[in-house]
Structures are given as C-alpha cells and as structure tokens.
Design a protein around this motif. Structure first.
Motif, mmCIF file in Angstrom:
data_model
loop_
_atom_site.group_PDB
_atom_site.id
_atom_site.type_symbol
_atom_site.label_atom_id
_atom_site.label_comp_id
_atom_site.label_asym_id
_atom_site.label_seq_id
_atom_site.Cartn_x
_atom_site.Cartn_y
_atom_site.Cartn_z
ATOM 1 N N GLY A 235 -96.780 -59.356 86.255
ATOM 2 C CA GLY A 235 -96.244 -58.102 86.765
ATOM 3 C C GLY A 235 -96.907 -56.856 86.246
ATOM 4 O O GLY A 235 -96.382 -55.752 86.440
ATOM 5 N N ASN A 294 -95.354 -64.109 100.388
ATOM 6 C CA ASN A 294 -94.401 -63.421 99.498
ATOM 7 C C ASN A 294 -94.118 -64.205 98.222
ATOM 8 O O ASN A 294 -93.037 -64.076 97.633
ATOM 9 C CB ASN A 294 -93.086 -63.112 100.223
ATOM 10 N N ARG A 295 -95.098 -65.003 97.787
ATOM 11 C CA ARG A 295 -94.947 -65.729 96.535
ATOM 12 C C ARG A 295 -96.318 -66.182 96.055
ATOM 13 O O ARG A 295 -97.280 -66.228 96.819
ATOM 14 C CB ARG A 295 -94.025 -66.936 96.703
ATOM 15 N N ASN A 555 -83.330 -64.914 98.595
ATOM 16 C CA ASN A 555 -84.130 -65.466 97.492
ATOM 17 C C ASN A 555 -84.372 -66.960 97.639
ATOM 18 O O ASN A 555 -84.646 -67.642 96.665
ATOM 19 C CB ASN A 555 -83.446 -65.175 96.151
ATOM 20 N N GLY A 650 -88.047 -52.138 93.160
ATOM 21 C CA GLY A 650 -88.470 -52.732 94.413
ATOM 22 C C GLY A 650 -87.310 -53.528 94.988
ATOM 23 O O GLY A 650 -86.141 -53.157 94.836
ATOM 24 N N SER A 651 -87.587 -54.649 95.644
ATOM 25 C CA SER A 651 -86.524 -55.482 96.200
ATOM 26 C C SER A 651 -85.605 -55.947 95.078
ATOM 27 O O SER A 651 -86.073 -56.362 94.012
ATOM 28 C CB SER A 651 -87.118 -56.685 96.931
ATOM 29 N N GLN A 654 -84.176 -60.498 95.393
ATOM 30 C CA GLN A 654 -85.029 -61.669 95.283
ATOM 31 C C GLN A 654 -85.206 -62.167 93.852
ATOM 32 O O GLN A 654 -85.534 -63.312 93.635
ATOM 33 C CB GLN A 654 -86.404 -61.361 95.886
ATOM 34 N N THR A 655 -85.007 -61.311 92.870
ATOM 35 C CA THR A 655 -85.228 -61.706 91.483
ATOM 36 C C THR A 655 -84.059 -61.218 90.630
ATOM 37 O O THR A 655 -83.388 -60.236 90.953
ATOM 38 C CB THR A 655 -86.534 -61.107 90.927
ATOM 39 N N PRO A 658 -85.166 -56.912 88.825
ATOM 40 C CA PRO A 658 -85.952 -56.300 89.907
ATOM 41 C C PRO A 658 -87.260 -55.717 89.385
ATOM 42 O O PRO A 658 -87.325 -55.213 88.259
ATOM 43 C CB PRO A 658 -85.033 -55.188 90.421
ATOM 44 N N PRO A 659 -88.336 -55.790 90.178
ATOM 45 C CA PRO A 659 -89.588 -55.141 89.789
ATOM 46 C C PRO A 659 -89.382 -53.627 89.710
ATOM 47 O O PRO A 659 -88.654 -53.046 90.530
ATOM 48 C CB PRO A 659 -90.555 -55.518 90.908
ATOM 49 N N TYR A 697 -92.193 -53.736 97.291
ATOM 50 C CA TYR A 697 -91.156 -54.760 97.362
ATOM 51 C C TYR A 697 -91.098 -55.559 96.055
ATOM 52 O O TYR A 697 -90.044 -55.794 95.501
ATOM 53 C CB TYR A 697 -91.429 -55.717 98.521
ATOM 54 N N ASP A 698 -92.270 -56.022 95.625
ATOM 55 C CA ASP A 698 -92.359 -56.861 94.439
ATOM 56 C C ASP A 698 -93.786 -56.763 93.929
ATOM 57 O O ASP A 698 -94.566 -55.917 94.386
ATOM 58 C CB ASP A 698 -91.965 -58.307 94.763
#
Length: 718
Positions: A235, A294-295, A555, A650-651, A654-655, A658-659, A697-698
C-alpha cells in the motif's frame, strides 16, 4: 446580460467571475440572493483565466465539490455524481447522457452551476449531494469572434473558436458557433485525448413575444480508459511511479455524443408565459481495455502476490438514447400585498439502452485442460487448474507485473478465453407533475414546491422476457428568505430527494439487487450578501443532509462486481464562497468547506462512523487575478491561486482498514499580456510539483493528480 428570459435564449456578455442570476434553482430567472438554497457556479471567464478545458478542472473553485476519480465522477457534500447516470448531470436544465470514463469538456460552456442538495422537487431523479448544470453559450446580437490556441506540457495542443452575431439585418435571426479541438498526451503512460467539439446555436426572434432557440453539441473522443495507478501490495503509494498505467498499447476507447435542443418561449399575456423544451441526447461507446480484476494475483499457496496484478479484458459496445420533454407556465399575480410567481409544469424523460449492447470478457485462471477458465483460484482444488512450474495458477489474461518497465506492451489476445455478457435493452421513463410558488411580502420571500413523480423501468425491453417495474413518490420543497439589509439575505430550506436504483442506474447484472431506492432530505440555513456596490458576492451555508440506501462494492472475491446496500449516511457542515471584483482590475474567487460525511447505519458495525469514500473533511480554494493599470505596464496581469484537500478514505466496504489517500496543497499561477486584440497567457499549474492523489478506490485503483505543467495560450478577438 443582453436579455435573460425564463428559457435562457440569449447569450451573456463578459461579466467576470460573479454571476447574479440562475435558472437551475427555480426554473425561473431568480436572483441568487433570493434562492433559499446554496447555488455555486464557475463562469467562462474564470475557466479561461485558469486555462481550464474540463469540468474537473474547475470544480476546485466551488465549496464542497471535489473529484472522486479520474473519470466524470464528482463528489458534492460527500455524495457522488457519476456520468452515464441521469441523476446529477444537466445541460441547460435538461438530462443529458454523458460519458463516465472521460471528463466533460467545457469550451462551449457559458457557466457551470451546482445546486447543493437534492433538486428532486424540480427535476425528479436527482442526486442527494447536488446537481451539476452546464449552460451552453447562446447567440449575441452583436458580432463577435475569437480564436485561441494552447500548447503545453504532455504534448498538449488545443484550439478554440467562438463566433456569434446576427444573420439578418433586423436581428431576428442570431447564431453562435463554438469549436474546440484537443490533441494531447498525458503524464500517465499510454494515455491520450483526441477530442472534437462542434456546437452551433441559433435563435429566432419573430416578435417581442416569441423566441425560439435551437442548438446542437457534437462531441467525439478518442483515447484509452485509464483505470488508475496500482502500487505494491503493502500500500505504499510512492512505490510505483504515478505515471504507470495498466493499459496495453492495443487498448482503445472511442466515444461520441450528440445533444440537440429546441426551446420555445411565448409570452401569452403580460403576466403569463409558456415554455417548451425538447432535448435528444445520444451516446455511443466502443471499448477495448486491459484492466485490473480489482485484486492482486492469486498464488498456488492461497496467498496473493504483492507485485503482480490480476487482469481482465473487456471488449464492449453500447449505445444509449435519451429524450427530454419539458413544458411549463410562469404566472405572475398578486393577492392583496403578496406577489406570486407561480410555476406549473410537466416533464417527461426516457432513457433507452439500444439492442446489441454486449461485452466480451476474459478473466480468471485456466482450467487444467486449458480449454476453459475459472474466475478465481481455489488452492484446495488445485488439480482443477493449469499450474506453472512454481505451482501457481496460470491466468487467462497475463498478470501485470508492476516491476516490469515494458508491461504496457502489445498483448496477444488470440489465446484468451472469452465469455459474452449481454447488456439487455432497457427503457426507463419518468413522468413528473410539479408546481412551485415564489411568494413575496415585504422583506419575506417564501418558496413552496411540490412534485409527483412516476418512474417506470422496463427490463429486457421489447423482448419476450420483458419485466415492468413501477415506482412513484411525492416530493416537497419549502424555503424562506428574509431580507435583513439591502445587501444581506438570510435563508432556510427543507427539501426531499429520491433516486430509483434500477437498470438505468446500475446497468450491471452482476451487481445483485433488486435494490431499494435512494431517499434523502436536506435542512439548510445560510446567508447571501453582496459588497462593494454589488461587485463582490459572498455566501455561507450550514447544512444537514441524510441519505438511505447507498450502494458500495462488496468484499466477495468471487463476485467483484457485487454491490452492498448501506443503511444510512449523514453529511453536515459549513460552506463559504466569495466571488467577484474587489476593484475594477482585481478579481477573486475563494471557497472553504467543512464536511463531516459519515455512515451512521449499516449491518457491519465496523463501518458505522466511518468517513464516506473520497469525502474530505476540509477543502479550500483561492484564485485571484490582478491587471496592472500603470501606463508603463498596461495590459500586464497576474493570477495566483491555491487549493487544498485533506486526507480521504477510498472504498470502505472491501477491506477492514480502508485505504487512506493523503491530503494535498497545490499552488497555481498565471501571467497575462494583452495588446490590442491579442492576449498572451501562461499558466503554471502545481508550481511546486507536489505528488498527490485526487481520489481512489484502493491501492490497485488510485488516481494521481498531474505534476507541474505549463500551458501557453494565444487568443485573438475580432
């Protein structure tokens, strides 16, 4: 202003950075100080002084408005306005279909207006954060022509033309033609823009009671779709150059749009006028892209790589057509000491996704016999997959290696295994009946608006599997203005908003659903003032905005397009805006926003209290231009500006963590020299070359802002 009517028929003379009248807030030519809601704007003069060419270039001048991503994707008070949706983008008050992937061009735009909060009582399906309206340039009675050319960083070349005047000697037929062309690269690898705008407009004035306007805006765009910057798995946003895109050199994106509008105004009596407007808006998309899944890539031991990004390929074609039809009466009358300005109208909107919309998609990992593919890797069933020498699953589309300087090379697509995804035709229709009364009594003004809206979604339109979905809602709006002093107005408002979340908005069979509609309400109080004999306008707004039913990415790695519905979100804060002239030769625009936008209800307790995605708490901007009046330096001027944005998530679904994208502060400057009919202009943006991200987003889809760049413009007016 040459003349401003209920339908904006005539063009506007040069006026600087201030604007005092708008149609977007009431569908009538109401002074902004009398509108009980926050309305912000950017004039063409400010855009020209900042050498702005896109909508995203100018939103920094408006409080509470900032970019969400690279795309035609804006945040207002923490809520998104997306292209390819009909809930937040208007042209001359009508719904226009726009690209989501490319930012909106503005060489043909008179001003950009933003009404803050839901505008559903006037327009029906409207975003809770606000609505963006682009007002096109209209004909002038006087003859005026201008051309300009810009060259600069990233191999930028732009040329603009603006021609207007009377066609007939009696000034009954007027014309205006705006042209724009761009051929530029980008600070991002493989990205480029080849854009063309042709925007003719005609006004016919047979008598002093009737006016007719016809205008067309044609736009074509060639480029590539940039899905953002990916960084290594830990990251660190600085671990990969901000120039690195994930595109392949055989990718392309071709878009074309046409907006055609006919508007009529007829004065039936001294106090009654009728307005009728029709707009046809069409858009086509032709796309080939290598993009992320997206991964990061999945490895044989069940872990994920930190430098290989899993990829997929889309080959897509789609066509949309929108039809808008709006009819309304303006009736002025008195009852005792109360003056009334009554608006009664009906509008119809239709959006149609044409047959043939489809996509070839390649993704996932090859099966053991290499004749099929599986979307995700399951290490407990590794025998079902083709494996390389290291025991890792072999991807259908090669992974993107962030450490490979040649990863953007041509890709051989002949061996990909594709599936076909159909975008089945749909038709969305809206019918709206609305009434609005603006009442004046002494120092008080009251606005009451009511709208009955009917929504119809027809899925699998014109097929044997057609499905019909009907929704309706009643939308109120109440506002009050009090004239405290000659130059100070206080106001308050309450308004409700509504957005169905059907096929027209989501347009993705993998997103899940059906989903409940978005519902919202706004409570706002503020003050609007003018100073220095009306040259300088200032406003302050305090607001509380609540929305239920928002959709966020899920997610589940097996269903990357799945959306999750959130219970409730709140946005509250304060906004300050200043625009105009301090002196005849000194102009200024300044804004500040504090916005506390958080999730307040969710099935996941970890999300409650979190800041909404790409919704910074603090943003601010200042731009000032000073033209020297000393004879020895006559014609020389300087511009200086700065803007800041604080850190953003960001999003957030999903995590677990978050980022976080860091805040930034940018400084811009310009110098001008005008002699006779020529002007020479140099703009330097991001003077200190700060690395920054406008959103994301991420850590696979981060959106960096442009480094330091220089634009040089030469203009000639004749």
């Amino acid at each position: 202003i040459t003349k401003l009517q209920t339908v904006e028929i005539f063009g506007v003379r040069d006026r600087g950075y201030a604007n005092n009248v708008s149609l977007i807030a009431t569908k009538t030519a109401t002074p902004l100080e009398d509108v009980p809601q926050s309305v912000s704007y950017v004039t063409k003069e400010l855009a020209l002084d900042q050498a702005a060419f896109r909508l995203n270039d100018v939103v920094k001048n408006i409080s509470g408005v900032n970019q969400f991503s690279f795309y035609n994707d804006i945040t207002i008070r923490g809520f998104r306005i997306l292209g390819q949706r009909n809930s937040g983008n208007l042209v001359n008050g009508m719904r226009a279909f726009t690209s989501f992937w490319k930012q909106q061009l503005i060489p043909h735009i008179e001003r950009v207006e933003v009404i803050k909060g839901p505008a559903s009582a006037l327009f029906g399906n409207a975003s809770p954060g606000g609505t963006i309206n682009r007002v096109t340039k209209k004909p002038l009675q006087e003859s005026r022509q201008s051309i300009s050319s810009t060259v600069g960083s990233f191999n930028t070349f732009r040329t603009l033309g603006d021609f207007t005047g009377a066609i007939t000697e009696d000034n009954k037929l007027l014309y205006r033609l705006n042209l724009g062309y761009e051929n530029s690269d980008s600070f991002r690898d493989l990205q480029f823009d080849r854009n063309l705008v042709v925007a003719p407009s005609f006004s016919f004035l047979p008598n002093n009671k009737t006016s007719l306007n016809f205008d067309i805006v044609y736009q074509s765009s060639e480029g590539r779709l940039d899905r953002g910057q990916a960084v290594f798995g830990d990251g660190d946003l600085f671990s990969v150059p901000v120039s690195r895109s994930l595109s392949a050199s055989n990718d392309f994106l071709s878009e074309e749009s046409v907006n055609a509008t006919i508007s009529l105004r007829h004065q039936l009596t001294e106090n009654i006028s009728f307005n009728s407007i029709y707009m046809r808006s069409s858009y086509s998309e032709d796309l080939l892209e290598h993009r992320t899944a997206n991964r990061f890539a999945q490895l044989g031991d069940g872990s994920s790589s930190e430098e290989l990004v899993e990829m997929r390929v889309f080959i897509r074609k789609r066509n949309w057509n929108n039809d808008n039809f709006n009819n309304y009466f303006n009736i002025n009358f008195e009852t005792g000491q109360i003056d009334h300005q009554l608006l009664v109208g009906y509008d119809y909107f239709q959006q149609l996704l044409e047959p043939g919309g489809s996509q070839l998609e390649a993704r996932g990992y090859l099966t053991a016999d290499r004749t099929g593919k599986i979307n995700s890797f399951d290490p407990d069933n590794a025998d079902a997959y083709a494996l390389d020498g290291n025991g890792n699953p072999i991807p259908n589309v090669p992974h993107f290696d962030l450490s490979d300087p040649n990863a953007n090379r041509l890709q051989d697509m002949t061996n990909y295994i594709y599936t076909t995804r159909l975008f089945t035709p749909f038709r969305q229709r809206n019918h709206g009946l609305y009434v609005q009364n603006q009442m004046s009594l002494g120092r008080f003004k009251v606005l009451l608006g009511l709208r009955q809206e009917y929504f119809y979604d027809e899925l699998n339109y014109d097929t044997n599997a057609e499905e019909f979905v009907e929704q309706s809602t009643f939308l109120p709006r109440l506002g009050m203005v009090y004239n405290l002093r000659d130059n100070v107005n206080l106001y308050g408002t309450y308004v409700e908003g509504y957005q169905p979340q059907g096929a027209a908005d989501i347009n993705d069979p993998n997103a899940g659903g059906p989903f409940d509609p978005l519902e919202s309400y706004l409570i706002e109080f503020g003050a609007k003032t003018n100073w220095l004999d009306g040259r300088l306008n200032a406003s302050v707004a305090f607001y509380h905005l609540v929305q239920t039913g928002a959709l966020y990415p899920g997610n589940d790695p097996n269903f990357p397009d799945l959306l999750v519905q959130i219970g409730e979100e709140e946005s509250q804060g304060i906004e300050l805006d200043v625009s105009g002239r301090i002196t005849e030769n000194w102009s200024i625009v300044a804004s500040y926003s504090y916005n506390d936008a958080v999730i307040t209800e969710s099935d996941d307790e970890n999300e409650i209290g979190r800041q909404k995605p790409n919704a910074p708490e603090h943003t601010g901007n200042i731009w000032t231009k000073y033209v020297i009046t000393i004879v020895a330096l006559e014609g020389v001027g300087f511009g200086l500006g700065a803007n800041f944005v604080t850190e953003r998530f960001g999003s957030i679904v999903q995590t677990d963590v978050p980022p976080l994208f860091p805040g930034y502060e940018l400084v811009d400057a310009a110098v001008y020299y005008k002699v006779d009919k020529f002007q020479f202009q140099v703009n330097v943006n991001n003077i200190f070359d700060e690395t920054h991200w406008v959103g994301g987003y991420d850590f696979i889809r981060a959106f960096p802002g442009a480094p330091r760049n220089v634009m040089t413009t030469i203009s000639y007016t004749f």
